[in-house]
Write a protein that holds these residues in place. Structure first.
Motif, mmCIF file in Angstrom:
data_model
loop_
_atom_site.group_PDB
_atom_site.id
_atom_site.type_symbol
_atom_site.label_atom_id
_atom_site.label_comp_id
_atom_site.label_asym_id
_atom_site.label_seq_id
_atom_site.Cartn_x
_atom_site.Cartn_y
_atom_site.Cartn_z
ATOM 1 N N LEU A 120 0.829 -1.205 0.000
ATOM 2 C CA LEU A 120 0.000 0.000 0.000
ATOM 3 C C LEU A 120 0.863 1.254 0.000
ATOM 4 N N LYS A 121 1.915 1.275 0.799
ATOM 5 C CA LYS A 121 2.779 2.459 0.864
ATOM 6 C C LYS A 121 3.527 2.678 -0.440
ATOM 7 N N GLN A 122 3.768 1.617 -1.196
ATOM 8 C CA GLN A 122 4.438 1.779 -2.486
ATOM 9 C C GLN A 122 3.612 2.615 -3.449
ATOM 10 N N THR A 123 2.294 2.645 -3.265
ATOM 11 C CA THR A 123 1.409 3.360 -4.187
ATOM 12 C C THR A 123 1.124 4.794 -3.759
ATOM 13 N N SER A 124 1.367 5.128 -2.484
ATOM 14 C CA SER A 124 1.022 6.452 -1.926
ATOM 15 C C SER A 124 -0.468 6.737 -2.030
ATOM 16 N N LEU A 125 -1.270 5.703 -2.118
ATOM 17 C CA LEU A 125 -2.724 5.843 -2.186
ATOM 18 C C LEU A 125 -3.344 5.474 -0.838
ATOM 19 N N PRO A 126 -4.472 6.090 -0.487
ATOM 20 C CA PRO A 126 -5.151 5.719 0.753
ATOM 21 C C PRO A 126 -6.118 4.559 0.527
ATOM 22 N N LEU A 590 0.080 14.981 -5.231
ATOM 23 C CA LEU A 590 0.424 14.699 -6.627
ATOM 24 C C LEU A 590 1.866 14.228 -6.752
ATOM 25 N N GLU A 591 2.743 14.894 -6.064
ATOM 26 C CA GLU A 591 4.168 14.541 -6.158
ATOM 27 C C GLU A 591 4.407 13.109 -5.696
ATOM 28 N N ASN A 592 3.821 12.740 -4.582
ATOM 29 C CA ASN A 592 4.025 11.388 -4.060
ATOM 30 C C ASN A 592 3.439 10.329 -4.981
ATOM 31 N N MET A 593 2.252 10.585 -5.541
ATOM 32 C CA MET A 593 1.629 9.592 -6.418
ATOM 33 C C MET A 593 2.398 9.453 -7.725
ATOM 34 N N TYR A 597 4.211 6.029 -8.933
ATOM 35 C CA TYR A 597 3.898 5.386 -10.215
ATOM 36 C C TYR A 597 5.165 5.225 -11.063
ATOM 37 N N ALA A 598 6.034 6.234 -11.039
ATOM 38 C CA ALA A 598 7.287 6.139 -11.798
ATOM 39 C C ALA A 598 8.159 4.999 -11.277
ATOM 40 N N GLN A 599 8.243 4.874 -9.977
ATOM 41 C CA GLN A 599 9.056 3.796 -9.403
ATOM 42 C C GLN A 599 8.454 2.431 -9.696
ATOM 43 N N ARG A 610 3.321 11.150 -14.950
ATOM 44 C CA ARG A 610 2.255 10.335 -15.533
ATOM 45 C C ARG A 610 1.554 9.571 -14.424
ATOM 46 N N LEU A 611 0.303 9.291 -14.678
ATOM 47 C CA LEU A 611 -0.512 8.518 -13.748
ATOM 48 C C LEU A 611 -1.316 7.512 -14.536
ATOM 49 N N PRO A 612 -1.820 6.468 -13.888
ATOM 50 C CA PRO A 612 -2.705 5.549 -14.592
ATOM 51 C C PRO A 612 -3.914 6.303 -15.148
ATOM 52 N N SER A 613 -4.466 5.826 -16.232
ATOM 53 C CA SER A 613 -5.562 6.539 -16.893
ATOM 54 C C SER A 613 -6.771 6.712 -15.982
ATOM 55 N N ASN A 614 -6.949 5.784 -15.046
ATOM 56 C CA ASN A 614 -8.088 5.914 -14.139
ATOM 57 C C ASN A 614 -7.926 7.080 -13.161
ATOM 58 N N LEU A 615 -6.699 7.617 -13.035
ATOM 59 C CA LEU A 615 -6.446 8.752 -12.145
ATOM 60 C C LEU A 615 -6.196 10.043 -12.922
ATOM 61 N N ARG A 616 -6.567 10.077 -14.198
ATOM 62 C CA ARG A 616 -6.215 11.228 -15.018
ATOM 63 C C ARG A 616 -6.889 12.527 -14.574
ATOM 64 N N MET A 617 -8.061 12.443 -13.922
ATOM 65 C CA MET A 617 -8.732 13.659 -13.451
ATOM 66 C C MET A 617 -8.314 14.039 -12.029
#
Length: 822
Positions: A120-126, A590-593, A597-599, A610-617
């Motif tokens: 979970l921490k690898q993604t920086s997502l809650p 934004l920076e963390n996500m 994603y780059a890593q 860049r982000l996955p397309s599902n997070l484009r907005m």
């Protein structure tokens, strides 16, 4: 996984607009390509189409695509989120439709749960859920199935979870294994598994086939008889409320509502009670009998007391003659408190405490406060209400008062009207903790708005004396809960009242490595309906567990992520400076996500923005959230604290759908409607940027908070278009007036579409005022124009209005530079 990426993001083509000289047809684009259903921006995903397949018992990787944020043009259509369809566990009789139904009631930020906190921490997502346990049921929808009508409620003996479709029936139908903790429990004999086909048993027990059910509560779930609806109308009669007409309007609206009978206050069992109280620097109680009414004044506001027993003040409206007496009282109220009395002090805190004591002595109920000024005297008074947001002592008083309200099953609804400071940031603590509503009006220019909204709030089918508990499967626990409630424990919230369409966020944490293929979260809401029925609403969601951070990223829901961040940002604690706010809800997120994603994709600098397309907005939504909460760039007036408090209160209580509409409202180009169409279609919602606006266009823009609907008319608008919207009496742009207006009923396509959009925006509690705004200045000069134009430009999320309120590209470039330096 990197090989599965589609590296070519597509740039959207700008839609063609007709020039102003083409007066015969002011829309020339293809109607099918420019129109969509009126619920297109709905966050209800029950009908979403599959984009990837995730089975509970198969490890299939979805096709990953990513978006270059610097070249992506934000599109509101991308807010329509499509989720991977979830198939039921092998051998289960649960249907995919009921699996999707659970998502409407509680939407996860991640559709795939990481197997451990490390992933979970690898993604920086809650990891969180946004829960709406009491959504409005529309006419075409079936009510939720009622479970356990025989009074048999099966619960796990270990974790107390309710039986649900994800349990396993074992030992020849004699035991069931809990889907949360794995404990084996005995199946009640009333289920009838012995000697009956399993399919027949499942068909007779909806709790085994539906993810969202209502259980009929037994006596064990009630400490006292179900609460009867009770209302105390607490009316401000200070000089400010009388001079601006609020007091007279409130009395008339309440009287009109009482006349509606069965269509008014909830009174199905004829137990509803009502009391009328007024206050300025003293308290005014009214005794009501079937024959007459009387007034009792309590001048001592240091140690208040009830002058009568509650049955003499809080009366049953179904009793013979009582309703007629109340109507006579409300009709004569304005004559009791005339302008020029010289009483311009309000003991608001003392009055609310007295109303709480009245309701608590009668078993609980709802206080409806209608006020036009801040507390000036007595307990809870503010020292300098025009210049100070709140004092520490006042905040403590209202916090303690809210706790006392919850203990007495009393909720508070606020109707606060400016233009004077009304102390909304302090007073909104009461609905925040009791589950009430906060309604705010800058003035009484639109009396219809106030009357309609007050009537709608009174008629709401609220849940009373409610308690919500969230339980999770092994390895997952509740980290925090956000929303309008009183938190009794880390996973248990209580509500004196729970109105429909309120939203709450529950942040989860992973405590260990998840063992099974499913992560199960169950929300149980114990409540009393307005009909006096005690029930338990149980919502069970099951999500597949994954070992891959890439799958977690690809399953994220941008709207739900922003919903959690918004709820977290408006919690009752100091928000700090705008720089601190920007770090917490925009730049750092934004920076963390992007870094995560780059890593994960292992492409270094190429993938940094860049982000996955599902997070484009996500960047656009985060920027919009920051602009809504930022204090810089707001209108400089004495209402600034009230406006900021109202936005925070609205975000705290909004459902996910309402929250997205608040921070990213819809704007429609009315001049793209096909004049020849007879279909009830509307234009596509446009990005919130002036780059898409034309000087010959007419745009409809919703403020998102229920306050305003703007119709912006370009200076070069075609006269025929103006007449088709505003009627033949308006020859063209020059004859239009800025300010409030209502659209006439015309038999033109654009009129039907515009009126349809406005009617849709007025379907809920709110009745937004329609305002006409003429483009008498260029877009970049609006910020220096009058208030309406400034309000419109503040809604244009992607535009850079000034340095403290950045545009989208400015934010993204800043994040990109920091990533490159790192």
């Amino acid at each position: 996984m990197a090989s599965a990426l589609a590296l070519a993001p597509q740039t959207k083509k700008r839609q063609r607009q007709y020039a102003p000289e083409q007066a015969a047809a002011y829309s020339g684009v293809d109607a099918g390509g420019l129109t969509q259903q009126m619920d297109a921006l709905s966050m209800d995903n029950t009908n979403s189409q599959p984009v990837a397949k995730l089975l509970f018992h198969e490890d299939l990787s979805p096709p990953y695509t990513h978006v270059d944020l610097l070249s992506y043009t934000p599109d509101p259509a991308d807010l329509i989120i499509t989720h991977p369809p979830l198939s039921p566990p092998l051998g289960s009789t649960i249907s995919p439709a009921t699996i999707d139904l659970a998502r409407r009631y509680q939407t996860p930020t991640l559709s795939s749960v990481p197997v451990s906190d490390t992933v979970l921490k690898q993604t920086s997502l809650p990891l969180a859920l946004t829960i709406t346990p009491h959504p409005s049921i529309h006419n075409e929808e079936l009510p939720l199935p009622l479970a356990a009508p025989d009074g048999v409620i099966a619960r796990c003996q270990q974790c107390l979870a309710y039986i649900n479709p994800y349990v396993r029936i074992v030992d020849f139908g004699t035991r069931w294994t809990c889907s949360l903790c794995g404990t084996a429990n005995t199946i009640p004999a009333e289920f009838g598994f012995a000697g009956r086909p399993a399919a027949e048993v499942y068909a007779s027990r909806v709790e085994l086939t539906h993810t969202v059910v209502d259980f009929a509560a037994t006596q064990d779930y009630s400490r006292a008889p179900p609460q009867a609806p009770a209302f105390v109308f607490l009316l401000d009669v200070s000089e400010a409320a009388i001079q601006n007409g609020l007091f007279a309007l409130a009395a008339q609206t309440i009287a009109d509502f009482l006349r509606l009978g069965a269509d008014g206050l909830p009174n199905k069992q004829q137990r509803t009670r009502v009391a009328i109280m007024c206050y300025d620097s003293v308290l005014h109680f009214f005794k009501v009998t079937p024959e007459t009414f009387g007034l009792l004044v309590v001048p001592d506001i240091t140690e208040t007391f009830l002058p009568l027993a509650h049955p003499d003040v809080l009366v049953n409206i179904s009793q013979d003659g009582v309703r007629d007496t109340l109507l006579r009282l409300l009709a004569q109220l304005p004559s009791f408190f005339l302008p020029g009395r010289g009483e311009d002090k309000s003991a608001t805190g003392v009055a609310i405490d007295a109303a709480r004591e009245l309701l608590a002595s009668a078993g609980g109920g709802k206080i409806v406060l209608v006020a036009a000024s801040a507390p000036h005297v007595g307990r809870g008074a503010l020292e300098d209400s025009m210049k100070t947001e709140e004092t520490k002592s006042a905040a403590t008083f209202y916090h303690d008062l809210a706790a006392a309200c919850v203990n007495g099953c009393v909720s508070v609804d606020l109707f606060l009207v400016g233009p004077r400071y009304t102390a909304l940031p302090s007073l909104s603590l009461l609905p925040h903790y009791t589950g009430g509503l906060t309604m705010y009006y800058r003035d009484l220019g639109d009396k219809t708005k106030f009357s309609v909204e007050l009537g709608r709030v009174l008629a709401l089918p609220c849940f009373y004396e409610a308690e919500m508990r969230v339980r999770c499967s092994r390895g997952i626990s509740v980290k925090a809960m956000y929303g309008d409630f009183f938190l009794q424990a880390f996973d248990r919230a209580v509500f004196a009242s729970l109105p429909p369409d309120r939203g709450y966020a529950v942040e989860l944490q992973i405590d260990g490595r998840l063992a099974g293929p499913l992560a199960v979260v169950q929300t149980a809401l114990l409540h009393t309906t307005t009909d006096g029925q005690r029930a338990i609403r149980v919502i069970t969601s099951a999500l597949p567990v994954t070992h891959l951070a890439a799958e977690v990223l690809a399953s994220a829901d941008a709207g739900a992520v922003v919903g959690l961040i918004a709820k977290r940002a408006v919690q009752r604690r100091p928000i700090g400076s705008d720089d601190d706010l920007r770090d917490r809800v925009l730049d750092k997120v934004l920076e963390n996500m992007c870094r995560a994603y780059a890593q994960e994709m292992r492409n270094g600098a190429e993938m940094q923005l860049r982000l996955p397309s599902n997070l484009r907005m996500l960047p656009t939504l985060l920027l919009s959230l920051y602009k809504k909460l930022s204090t810089q760039g707001r209108l400089a007036s004495e209402q600034a604290f009230d406006l900021a408090g109202y936005i925070r209160a609205t975000m705290s209580s909004a459902s996910l759908k309402g929250l997205i509409q608040l921070i990213y409202p819809a704007v429609y180009a009315l001049h793209t409607v096909d004049p020849e169409t007879d279909l009830p279609t509307e234009p596509l919602a446009l990005p919130l940027t002036s780059e898409w606006w034309e000087f010959h266009g007419v745009y409809l823009l919703h403020s998102g908070d229920g306050q305003r609907v703007y119709i912006w008319v370009g200076r070069d608008a075609v006269p025929q278009l103006v007449r088709d919207i505003f009627g033949p009496g308006v020859a063209g742009y020059a004859e239009l007036l800025n300010g409030p207006a209502e659209l006439p009923v015309l038999n033109t396509a654009v009129s039907r579409v515009a009126r349809g959009i406005i009617a849709r925006l007025r379907e809920g509690i709110n009745w937004p005022t329609m305002l006409v705004v003429k483009d008498e200045k260029a877009m970049h000069e609006w910020v220096e124009a009058q208030r309406m134009r400034e309000e419109v430009v503040m809604l244009l999320v992607q535009d850079r209005v000034d340095a403290p309120r950045p545009g989208l590209r400015q934010v993204l470039v800043g994040v990109h530079e920091r990533l490159r330096k790192a």
